[in-house]
Design a protein around this motif. Structure first.
Motif, PDB file in Angstrom:
ATOM      1  N   LEU A 194       0.815  -1.211   0.000  1.00  0.00           N
ATOM      2  CA  LEU A 194       0.000   0.000   0.000  1.00  0.00           C
ATOM      3  C   LEU A 194       0.851   1.264   0.000  1.00  0.00           C
ATOM      4  O   LEU A 194       0.733   2.098  -0.886  1.00  0.00           O
ATOM      5  CB  LEU A 194      -0.949   0.016   1.197  1.00  0.00           C
ATOM      6  CG  LEU A 194      -2.166  -0.890   1.135  1.00  0.00           C
ATOM      7  CD1 LEU A 194      -3.024  -0.695   2.381  1.00  0.00           C
ATOM      8  CD2 LEU A 194      -2.995  -0.634  -0.106  1.00  0.00           C
ATOM      9  N   CYS A 195       1.688   1.423   1.020  1.00  0.00           N
ATOM     10  CA  CYS A 195       2.461   2.658   1.097  1.00  0.00           C
ATOM     11  C   CYS A 195       3.691   2.487   1.978  1.00  0.00           C
ATOM     12  O   CYS A 195       3.782   1.563   2.790  1.00  0.00           O
ATOM     13  CB  CYS A 195       1.608   3.818   1.588  1.00  0.00           C
ATOM     14  SG  CYS A 195       0.583   3.461   3.040  1.00  0.00           S
ATOM     15  N   CYS A 196       4.625   3.429   1.793  1.00  0.00           N
ATOM     16  CA  CYS A 196       5.905   3.411   2.504  1.00  0.00           C
ATOM     17  C   CYS A 196       6.297   4.851   2.813  1.00  0.00           C
ATOM     18  O   CYS A 196       6.278   5.712   1.924  1.00  0.00           O
ATOM     19  CB  CYS A 196       6.967   2.724   1.653  1.00  0.00           C
ATOM     20  SG  CYS A 196       8.649   2.838   2.296  1.00  0.00           S
ATOM     21  N   SER A 197       6.651   5.134   4.061  1.00  0.00           N
ATOM     22  CA  SER A 197       6.986   6.499   4.455  1.00  0.00           C
ATOM     23  C   SER A 197       8.242   7.007   3.766  1.00  0.00           C
ATOM     24  O   SER A 197       8.426   8.219   3.615  1.00  0.00           O
ATOM     25  CB  SER A 197       7.173   6.561   5.975  1.00  0.00           C
ATOM     26  OG  SER A 197       8.257   5.743   6.385  1.00  0.00           O
ATOM     27  N   GLU A 198       9.096   6.103   3.333  1.00  0.00           N
ATOM     28  CA  GLU A 198      10.378   6.484   2.743  1.00  0.00           C
ATOM     29  C   GLU A 198      10.276   6.843   1.268  1.00  0.00           C
ATOM     30  O   GLU A 198      11.091   7.616   0.765  1.00  0.00           O
ATOM     31  CB  GLU A 198      11.370   5.322   2.913  1.00  0.00           C
ATOM     32  CG  GLU A 198      12.758   5.560   2.338  1.00  0.00           C
ATOM     33  CD  GLU A 198      13.630   6.411   3.253  1.00  0.00           C
ATOM     34  OE1 GLU A 198      14.723   6.782   2.813  1.00  0.00           O
ATOM     35  OE2 GLU A 198      13.217   6.684   4.396  1.00  0.00           O
ATOM     36  N   LYS A 199       9.282   6.312   0.584  1.00  0.00           N
ATOM     37  CA  LYS A 199       9.288   6.376  -0.887  1.00  0.00           C
ATOM     38  C   LYS A 199       8.150   7.169  -1.506  1.00  0.00           C
ATOM     39  O   LYS A 199       8.123   7.347  -2.722  1.00  0.00           O
ATOM     40  CB  LYS A 199       9.237   4.952  -1.455  1.00  0.00           C
ATOM     41  CG  LYS A 199      10.424   4.091  -1.098  1.00  0.00           C
ATOM     42  CD  LYS A 199      11.679   4.532  -1.822  1.00  0.00           C
ATOM     43  CE  LYS A 199      11.640   4.162  -3.284  1.00  0.00           C
ATOM     44  NZ  LYS A 199      12.895   4.472  -3.963  1.00  0.00           N
ATOM     45  N   MET A 200       7.190   7.666  -0.729  1.00  0.00           N
ATOM     46  CA  MET A 200       5.973   8.194  -1.338  1.00  0.00           C
ATOM     47  C   MET A 200       5.696   9.653  -1.010  1.00  0.00           C
ATOM     48  O   MET A 200       4.576  10.120  -1.126  1.00  0.00           O
ATOM     49  CB  MET A 200       4.786   7.308  -0.954  1.00  0.00           C
ATOM     50  CG  MET A 200       4.985   5.860  -1.370  1.00  0.00           C
ATOM     51  SD  MET A 200       3.580   4.782  -1.035  1.00  0.00           S
ATOM     52  CE  MET A 200       2.437   5.346  -2.298  1.00  0.00           C
ATOM     53  N   GLY A 201       6.724  10.380  -0.601  1.00  0.00           N
ATOM     54  CA  GLY A 201       6.571  11.818  -0.416  1.00  0.00           C
ATOM     55  C   GLY A 201       6.191  12.231   0.992  1.00  0.00           C
ATOM     56  O   GLY A 201       5.827  11.413   1.846  1.00  0.00           O
TER      57      GLY A 201
END
Length: 272
Positions: A226-233
């Motif tokens: 779903l999402c990653c704090s490092e890669k999605m802004g």
């Protein structure tokens, strides 16, 4: 309710344009007088944007309150918008105790990584040094490594100086589970930084029939990132961090099973 009115007004204008609506249409829909929304951004008009008005605006424009008052939506694509609304909804339902996250035992996770117990976590995959070892030994449990869909391997639970927080799961239903993890990434210089990731482990029932018409069925599962704090802004990073703090704060909330609530309700009614 304190927020940047300029962000709110810019987002209203942007979302109305996307929906091919006018500001008067929105005012009619939320039940305020003509020109009310336009006056929100003016200092001396005496028009306040209270929680109830902002909620009605956000609902009419299909976005969460937190997003419409804090995120510049003109810089956000449809996928990011969807994820932001999802993360904010998770946070809201966690705070209101509509959903309950299960905290994973990190000592057990460490034992899975070390090959002491069988892994039940889909992000943990066989350690490369163990992939060709002892296939004939059915009691052998291979070591595991955490493999990120976003960052690959090399992520850890930290060390004695820098340790990560607990991981959490959320059962959406009997076949779909959310995994919310906190892992440690190290730079080439050995500098640590925490990374939050979210996945859904999703199951689907299938049926199979052979040439004779004999059927069988079962379940197949896949891991969906779903999402990653490092890669999605920055927006996703901030939303994931806020959600993780909320989940952590509510980690010990007591959940009363629905069937038990019915029994307790009947008991409390008997006292009146």
């Amino acid at each position: 309710m304190e927020f940047d009115k300029k962000i709110l007004m810019n987002n209203i204008t942007y979302l109305l344009k996307r929906k091919n609506k006018k500001i008067g249409d929105l005012e009619n829909e939320i039940g305020v007088s003509k020109g009310y929304i336009s006056r929100i951004n003016k200092k001396n008009e005496g028009v306040a944007a209270g929680v109830d008005i902002v909620y009605k605006i956000a609902r009419a424009l299909d976005v969460s309150v937190d997003v419409i008052i804090s995120v510049d939506l003109q810089t956000v694509d449809d996928n990011e918008m969807y994820l932001l609304n999802l993360l904010k909804l998770f946070q809201k339902k966690t705070e209101s105790r509509e959903i309950f996250w299960e905290k994973l035992d990190m000592r057990l996770v460490a034992e899975m990584l070390n090959g002491k117990v069988t892994s039940t976590i889909p992000m943990l995959q066989t350690h490369p040094d163990d992939r060709s070892e002892r296939y004939d030994d059915y009691e052998y449990i291979s070591r595991k490594i955490y493999v990120s869909h976003f960052l690959g391997d090399g992520l850890t639970l930290g060390d004695e100086n820098y340790s990560v927080g607990p991981w959490f799961t959320l059962a959406l239903d009997n076949l779909n589970t959310v995994y919310f993890t906190d892992v440690m990434k190290y730079s080439f210089k050995g500098e640590p930084s925490e990374v939050l990731e979210m996945y859904i482990y999703s199951g689907e029932y299938y049926e199979y029939y052979d040439e004779n018409g004999n059927g069988s069925g079962g379940y197949t599962y896949k891991l969906i990132p779903l999402c990653c704090s490092e890669k999605m802004g920055d927006n996703i990073d901030a939303a994931m961090s806020a959600l993780y703090r909320t989940v952590y704060r509510h980690r010990d909330d007591i959940r009363i099973p629905e069937n038990l609530k019915g029994i307790l309700d009947e008991f409390m009614k008997s006292e009146h």
